[in-house]
Structures are given as structure tokens and as C-alpha cells.
Write a protein that holds these residues in place. Structure first.
Motif, PDB file in Angstrom:
ATOM      1  N   SER A  70      27.347  69.485   1.662  1.00 23.96           N
ATOM      2  CA  SER A  70      26.835  68.605   2.715  1.00 23.96           C
ATOM      3  C   SER A  70      25.608  69.240   3.370  1.00 23.96           C
ATOM      4  N   ARG A  71      24.738  68.412   3.908  1.00 24.16           N
ATOM      5  CA  ARG A  71      23.575  68.917   4.655  1.00 24.16           C
ATOM      6  C   ARG A  71      23.918  69.104   6.131  1.00 24.16           C
ATOM      7  N   ASN A  72      25.053  68.588   6.552  1.00 18.51           N
ATOM      8  CA  ASN A  72      25.472  68.675   7.942  1.00 18.51           C
ATOM      9  C   ASN A  72      26.075  70.057   8.206  1.00 18.51           C
ATOM     10  N   PRO A  73      25.517  70.831   9.139  1.00 18.23           N
ATOM     11  CA  PRO A  73      26.036  72.173   9.406  1.00 18.23           C
ATOM     12  C   PRO A  73      27.491  72.181   9.876  1.00 18.23           C
ATOM     13  N   LYS A  74      27.882  71.164  10.616  1.00 19.36           N
ATOM     14  CA  LYS A  74      29.265  71.087  11.096  1.00 19.36           C
ATOM     15  C   LYS A  74      30.238  70.967   9.920  1.00 19.36           C
ATOM     16  N   VAL A  75      29.879  70.162   8.944  1.00 18.53           N
ATOM     17  CA  VAL A  75      30.718  69.985   7.754  1.00 18.53           C
ATOM     18  C   VAL A  75      30.730  71.268   6.928  1.00 18.53           C
ATOM     19  N   ARG A  76      29.587  71.926   6.829  1.00 18.34           N
ATOM     20  CA  ARG A  76      29.531  73.195   6.087  1.00 18.34           C
ATOM     21  C   ARG A  76      30.379  74.267   6.768  1.00 18.34           C
ATOM     22  N   ARG A  77      30.436  74.272   8.095  1.00 11.15           N
ATOM     23  CA  ARG A  77      31.299  75.224   8.804  1.00 11.15           C
ATOM     24  C   ARG A  77      32.770  74.930   8.502  1.00 11.15           C
ATOM     25  N   GLN A  78      33.119  73.647   8.389  1.00  8.43           N
ATOM     26  CA  GLN A  78      34.486  73.288   8.001  1.00  8.43           C
ATOM     27  C   GLN A  78      34.789  73.844   6.609  1.00  8.43           C
ATOM     28  N   ALA A  79      33.832  73.735   5.709  1.00 10.76           N
ATOM     29  CA  ALA A  79      34.010  74.276   4.358  1.00 10.76           C
ATOM     30  C   ALA A  79      34.222  75.779   4.411  1.00 10.76           C
ATOM     31  N   ARG A  80      33.433  76.455   5.224  1.00  9.57           N
ATOM     32  CA  ARG A  80      33.575  77.906   5.345  1.00  9.57           C
ATOM     33  C   ARG A  80      34.974  78.278   5.845  1.00  9.57           C
ATOM     34  N   GLU A  81      35.507  77.512   6.794  1.00  4.78           N
ATOM     35  CA  GLU A  81      36.866  77.776   7.292  1.00  4.78           C
ATOM     36  C   GLU A  81      37.917  77.531   6.209  1.00  4.78           C
ATOM     37  N   ILE A  82      37.707  76.520   5.390  1.00  5.86           N
ATOM     38  CA  ILE A  82      38.648  76.257   4.289  1.00  5.86           C
ATOM     39  C   ILE A  82      38.597  77.400   3.286  1.00  5.86           C
ATOM     40  N   TYR A  83      37.392  77.890   2.987  1.00  2.83           N
ATOM     41  CA  TYR A  83      37.271  79.038   2.076  1.00  2.83           C
ATOM     42  C   TYR A  83      38.009  80.247   2.644  1.00  2.83           C
ATOM     43  N   ARG A  84      37.854  80.493   3.937  1.00  4.26           N
ATOM     44  CA  ARG A  84      38.564  81.615   4.563  1.00  4.26           C
ATOM     45  C   ARG A  84      40.078  81.423   4.464  1.00  4.26           C
ATOM     46  N   ASN A  85      40.529  80.204   4.682  1.00  2.00           N
ATOM     47  CA  ASN A  85      41.953  79.891   4.577  1.00  2.00           C
ATOM     48  C   ASN A  85      42.454  80.096   3.153  1.00  2.00           C
ATOM     49  N   LEU A  86      41.643  79.745   2.178  1.00  2.00           N
ATOM     50  CA  LEU A  86      42.036  79.955   0.776  1.00  2.00           C
ATOM     51  C   LEU A  86      42.236  81.441   0.498  1.00  2.00           C
ATOM     52  N   LYS A 104      34.631  83.983  -1.673  1.00  3.82           N
ATOM     53  CA  LYS A 104      34.339  85.068  -0.736  1.00  3.82           C
ATOM     54  C   LYS A 104      32.914  84.982  -0.218  1.00  3.82           C
ATOM     55  N   ALA A 105      31.971  84.720  -1.115  1.00  7.86           N
ATOM     56  CA  ALA A 105      30.571  84.610  -0.695  1.00  7.86           C
ATOM     57  C   ALA A 105      30.379  83.458   0.293  1.00  7.86           C
ATOM     58  N   ARG A 106      30.988  82.325   0.021  1.00  7.00           N
ATOM     59  CA  ARG A 106      30.822  81.176   0.902  1.00  7.00           C
ATOM     60  C   ARG A 106      31.582  81.357   2.214  1.00  7.00           C
ATOM     61  N   SER A 107      32.693  82.078   2.182  1.00  7.86           N
ATOM     62  CA  SER A 107      33.451  82.293   3.418  1.00  7.86           C
ATOM     63  C   SER A 107      32.718  83.220   4.374  1.00  7.86           C
ATOM     64  N   GLU A 108      31.801  84.026   3.853  1.00  7.56           N
ATOM     65  CA  GLU A 108      31.039  84.966   4.677  1.00  7.56           C
ATOM     66  C   GLU A 108      29.624  84.490   4.953  1.00  7.56           C
ATOM     67  N   ALA A 109      29.244  83.355   4.411  1.00  8.55           N
ATOM     68  CA  ALA A 109      27.869  82.874   4.528  1.00  8.55           C
ATOM     69  C   ALA A 109      27.547  82.447   5.956  1.00  8.55           C
ATOM     70  N   ALA A 110      26.287  82.712   6.345  1.00  3.17           N
ATOM     71  CA  ALA A 110      25.799  82.229   7.636  1.00  3.17           C
ATOM     72  C   ALA A 110      25.336  80.786   7.447  1.00  3.17           C
ATOM     73  N   ILE A 111      25.654  79.957   8.414  1.00  2.00           N
ATOM     74  CA  ILE A 111      25.276  78.543   8.321  1.00  2.00           C
ATOM     75  C   ILE A 111      24.298  78.231   9.432  1.00  2.00           C
ATOM     76  N   GLU A 112      23.118  77.753   9.032  1.00  2.00           N
ATOM     77  CA  GLU A 112      22.067  77.439   9.991  1.00  2.00           C
ATOM     78  C   GLU A 112      22.224  76.023  10.507  1.00  2.00           C
ATOM     79  N   ASP A 113      21.833  75.838  11.755  1.00  2.00           N
ATOM     80  CA  ASP A 113      21.912  74.482  12.352  1.00  2.00           C
ATOM     81  C   ASP A 113      20.747  73.628  11.965  1.00  2.00           C
TER      82      ASP A 113
END
Length: 113
Positions: A70-86, A104-113
Motif C-alpha cells: 500500500s502507499r498509505n503509511p498507516k496501512v504499511r505500519r499495520q503490515a509492519r505490526e503483523i510482520y512483528r507478530n509473525l 524480519k527486514a519488513r518488521s524493522e523497516a522505517a515507514i515514512e509519512d
């Protein structure tokens, strides 16, 4: 409370009534026999549980990958949380082990607004 009621005649020409409670109001608990339920919850064997848990982990990975694009940062942050949960809750699942580096790479990625 309100009830949606469907009355129909089946193929044996017997009248049938199907009711569904809707809206606010009293509802029975489907599993609790003390509160109008009709039975016990489904009990899974070890193999059935493992298969179900593998399905949940695959679904969560698919969902995270979908959100990640997604291009939406809020949605990408949700993805990052799911990766961390996995990594936390599903680490031993084959699909997570197979994709561990990407997760692991995506769970640690910085997400820009």
C-alpha cells in the motif's frame, strides 16, 4: 428484540421456519449450555490444531504482504505490526521460517509519512 423470520415449504412439502435475531437485545450463547447453547465447542486434535495454526500464519503473512504494498503509511505500519507478530507468535511455522529474512527486514523497516 427483533427477529428476521423466513417461512418456507421444503421439498417434502413441510413448512419450515428459520429465525435470526437482529439488532440489540438478548441473544443466546451458541456454545454455553447454561445460556441456551446446544453443545460443546469444537475440540481439535494435535494434527488438526497444527494445520489450523499453519493456515492462520499463512493468512497473516498474505495479509501483511498485501498491506505492505500500500502507499498509505498507516496501512504499511499495520503490515509492519503483523510482520512483528509473525516473528513473535508464529516463528516455528514453516511459512514463516521460509520467509524469515523478508519478514524480519519488513518488521524493522522505517515507514515514512
Amino acid at each position: 428484540y427483533q427477529v428476521n423470520r423466513v417461512v418456507y415449504v421444503d421439498e417434502d412439502r413441510v413448512q419450515q421456519v428459520y429465525e435470526i435475531p437482529v439488532g440489540m437485545g438478548k441473544r443466546t450463547d451458541a456454545l454455553c449450555s447454561q445460556h441456551g447453547g446446544k453443545g460443546e465447542p469444537l475440540r481439535l486434535t494435535g494434527a488438526e490444531w497444527d494445520e489450523w495454526w499453519a493456515g492462520v500464519s499463512a493468512f497473516r503473512l498474505y495479509q501483511a504482504d498485501d498491506y505492505w504494498h500500500s502507499r498509505n503509511p498507516k496501512v504499511r505500519r499495520q503490515a509492519r505490526e503483523i510482520y512483528r507478530n509473525l516473528l513473535k507468535d508464529f516463528a516455528s511455522e514453516p511459512i514463516v521460517e521460509k520467509n524469515r529474512d523478508r519478514i524480519k527486514a519488513r518488521s524493522e523497516a522505517a515507514i515514512e509519512d
